[in-house]
Scaffold this motif. Sequence first.
Motif, mmCIF file in Angstrom:
data_model
loop_
_atom_site.group_PDB
_atom_site.id
_atom_site.type_symbol
_atom_site.label_atom_id
_atom_site.label_comp_id
_atom_site.label_asym_id
_atom_site.label_seq_id
_atom_site.Cartn_x
_atom_site.Cartn_y
_atom_site.Cartn_z
ATOM 1 N N GLY A 172 0.799 -1.225 0.000
ATOM 2 C CA GLY A 172 0.000 0.000 0.000
ATOM 3 C C GLY A 172 0.828 1.269 0.000
ATOM 4 O O GLY A 172 1.651 1.481 0.889
ATOM 5 N N GLY A 204 0.163 6.615 4.793
ATOM 6 C CA GLY A 204 0.832 5.844 5.843
ATOM 7 C C GLY A 204 1.981 5.018 5.290
ATOM 8 O O GLY A 204 3.091 5.020 5.841
ATOM 9 N N ARG A 232 -17.884 14.560 -0.472
ATOM 10 C CA ARG A 232 -16.675 15.391 -0.447
ATOM 11 C C ARG A 232 -16.545 16.140 -1.758
ATOM 12 O O ARG A 232 -16.886 15.602 -2.817
ATOM 13 N N LEU A 290 -18.852 5.758 5.541
ATOM 14 C CA LEU A 290 -17.812 5.833 6.574
ATOM 15 C C LEU A 290 -17.829 4.539 7.388
ATOM 16 O O LEU A 290 -18.837 4.206 8.008
ATOM 17 N N GLY A 346 -1.695 2.443 10.147
ATOM 18 C CA GLY A 346 -2.715 3.295 9.526
ATOM 19 C C GLY A 346 -4.100 2.672 9.559
ATOM 20 O O GLY A 346 -4.461 1.935 10.483
ATOM 21 N N ALA A 398 -3.149 11.553 10.185
ATOM 22 C CA ALA A 398 -2.144 11.977 11.173
ATOM 23 C C ALA A 398 -1.633 10.766 11.955
ATOM 24 O O ALA A 398 -0.426 10.631 12.204
HETATM 25 C C1 LIG Z 1 -14.233 12.159 4.587
HETATM 26 C C2 LIG Z 1 -12.888 11.914 5.198
HETATM 27 C C3 LIG Z 1 -12.133 12.995 5.644
HETATM 28 C C4 LIG Z 1 -10.899 12.786 6.267
HETATM 29 N N1 LIG Z 1 -10.178 13.864 6.705
HETATM 30 C C5 LIG Z 1 -9.003 13.668 7.351
HETATM 31 C C6 LIG Z 1 -8.228 14.781 7.821
HETATM 32 O O1 LIG Z 1 -8.601 15.947 7.630
HETATM 33 N N2 LIG Z 1 -7.063 14.537 8.487
HETATM 34 C C7 LIG Z 1 -6.613 13.258 8.703
HETATM 35 O O2 LIG Z 1 -5.547 13.087 9.333
HETATM 36 N N3 LIG Z 1 -7.311 12.186 8.248
HETATM 37 C C8 LIG Z 1 -8.480 12.355 7.576
HETATM 38 N N4 LIG Z 1 -9.176 11.282 7.094
HETATM 39 C C9 LIG Z 1 -8.633 9.919 7.304
HETATM 40 C C10 LIG Z 1 -7.561 9.564 6.286
HETATM 41 O O3 LIG Z 1 -8.036 9.772 4.974
HETATM 42 C C11 LIG Z 1 -7.125 8.108 6.417
HETATM 43 O O4 LIG Z 1 -7.034 7.748 7.759
HETATM 44 C C12 LIG Z 1 -5.760 7.912 5.752
HETATM 45 O O5 LIG Z 1 -5.838 8.211 4.382
HETATM 46 C C13 LIG Z 1 -5.270 6.473 5.952
HETATM 47 O O6 LIG Z 1 -4.063 6.306 5.269
HETATM 48 P P1 LIG Z 1 -3.473 4.848 5.017
HETATM 49 O O7 LIG Z 1 -2.222 5.056 4.259
HETATM 50 O O8 LIG Z 1 -3.433 4.081 6.280
HETATM 51 O O9 LIG Z 1 -4.570 4.104 4.121
HETATM 52 P P2 LIG Z 1 -5.107 4.446 2.663
HETATM 53 O O10 LIG Z 1 -5.087 5.900 2.406
HETATM 54 O O11 LIG Z 1 -6.397 3.730 2.525
HETATM 55 O O12 LIG Z 1 -4.027 3.792 1.689
HETATM 56 C C14 LIG Z 1 -3.996 2.407 1.445
HETATM 57 C C15 LIG Z 1 -3.242 2.166 0.146
HETATM 58 O O13 LIG Z 1 -3.148 0.753 -0.041
HETATM 59 C C16 LIG Z 1 -3.552 0.425 -1.352
HETATM 60 N N5 LIG Z 1 -4.103 -0.940 -1.313
HETATM 61 C C17 LIG Z 1 -5.252 -1.356 -0.737
HETATM 62 N N6 LIG Z 1 -5.420 -2.681 -0.911
HETATM 63 C C18 LIG Z 1 -4.344 -3.111 -1.613
HETATM 64 C C19 LIG Z 1 -3.931 -4.387 -2.116
HETATM 65 N N7 LIG Z 1 -4.663 -5.499 -1.913
HETATM 66 N N8 LIG Z 1 -2.758 -4.459 -2.792
HETATM 67 C C20 LIG Z 1 -1.983 -3.347 -2.996
HETATM 68 N N9 LIG Z 1 -2.336 -2.122 -2.565
HETATM 69 C C21 LIG Z 1 -3.496 -2.002 -1.869
HETATM 70 C C22 LIG Z 1 -4.589 1.487 -1.721
HETATM 71 O O14 LIG Z 1 -4.737 1.604 -3.121
HETATM 72 C C23 LIG Z 1 -3.970 2.725 -1.072
HETATM 73 O O15 LIG Z 1 -3.042 3.347 -1.924
HETATM 74 C C24 LIG Z 1 -10.404 11.460 6.443
HETATM 75 C C25 LIG Z 1 -11.148 10.376 5.965
HETATM 76 C C26 LIG Z 1 -12.372 10.597 5.338
HETATM 77 C C27 LIG Z 1 -13.154 9.410 4.837
#
Ligand SMILES: Cc1cc2nc3c(=O)[nH]c(=O)nc-3n(C[C@H](O)[C@H](O)[C@H](O)COP(=O)(O)OP(=O)(O)OC[C@H]3O[C@@H](n4cnc5c(N)ncnc54)[C@H](O)[C@@H]3O)c2cc1C
Length: 397
Positions: free
Chosen positions: A11, A15, A188, A276, A294, A309
Amino acid sequence: MGQVDCVVIAGAGIGGLCAALALAKQGIQVTVCEQAASLGEVGAGLQISPNAMRVLRELGLESELSQFVFKPQYAAIRDYKTGEYYLKLPLGKQAEARYGASYWHLHRADLHQVLAEACAQVGVKMVLNATVAGYRENTELKQVYLLLEDGREFSADLLIGADGIRSKVREQMLGQERPTFMGQVAWRGVIPVSDLTVDVKPDACVWAGPGRHFVTYYLRGGDYVNFVAVEERSDWRSESWREEGDVDELKHVFADWHPEVRELIKAANSTFLWALNGRDELPTWHKGRVVLLGDACHPMLPFMAQGAAMAIEDGYVLAKCLSNYALGDALLKYEQSRKPRATKIQQMSKANVGLYHMHGGVLGKMKLKALQAAGRFVPDVIQSKLDFVYGHDVTKN
Ligand SMILES: Cc1cc2nc3c(=O)[nH]c(=O)nc-3n(C[C@H](O)[C@H](O)[C@H](O)COP(=O)(O)OP(=O)(O)OC[C@H]3O[C@@H](n4cnc5c(N)ncnc54)[C@H](O)[C@@H]3O)c2cc1C
């Protein structure tokens, strides 16, 4: 001290990229496998609070990112109809003085691009079109193998599951369990300021109303306004958790709201609608040579703006633990330092539903009035409640 030379990450979200950058800066060889055909993020905004800012600064990204930011003046909660302020906490310079770091608004795509470029500069290998199917471990060889759907395998000393709320890595580690629909949907959108007929305040603003709330804030130096419109729903029928939103439906849902909200929605040409989802606290975040970070291990309602964050903090802390301890201890220390904090913030985010949505009718309104009085007469009490979130410094601990 660390004994990990090679890491594979599932991913390339915010994160995954933060972890990749922090690890590669320590001299660890990092490969990131991302299912998408190209790198990127959804077209929406992100609030980056001082606790996450400190990590981005430590990773050397502050000056590069500063060209894209908007710095809000206040964190505000306003009444959905009258526009009355229930809360107006200073951010801007006062947040900088209190926390030693700024509160920023960023377009997700800008943050993602800066992270991806920084990763490329320190030699992180990015593999696109790489959908993770699972993993296997070989304890004798002390290796873990990330398995892709197309049959490719990537071996490493450690696998990090940063693959979001529907994490395949989590599924194999802890069993198949769908995330829970949290009874909320969110539209959004991002609107160019040139399309607006209203003057939006330069704040991180939550408009609170019965069963709904509406968030507004500026992006890209004030050229755009980001909105998130949340409504309570009893179910979500679509198989996909994101679909094109209907602007007319959005207008209808917020039809009796303050003119500032209505005018803003009027300027929206398109929107996406998100279900959500969340998960209860997981029993563990690591097993053998596999660890989660994450949304893969602590998805939360975005009602504290802390999901990304927390993912940023996770990546940094995990890298630090791996540089200070042998693998088993590092994963233990990582979970011990991150899980209680992320779980508490998950709970705080959920608790904000009642406040933002005026649950309890008159009682709900009274809670907002009490907040208003506290903000006026004992502002430091309110501010100090946020110190747990914004004042936490993972770069020092
Ligand atoms: C409406 C909304 C508003 C938000 N506003 C905020 C904010 O203002 N501030 C804040 O801190 N947070 C905010 N968030 C939360 C934030 O968006 C997420 O918590 C954050 O993006 C999580 O990051 P991540 O890297 O853990 O996961 P993700 O962003 O989900 O990234 C996961 C990655 O893994 C990849 N992936 C998934 N499955 C596979 C697979 N099987 N094989 C290969 N790749 C894969 C995906 O394509 C993606 O690129 C908000 C969320 C929402 C829904």
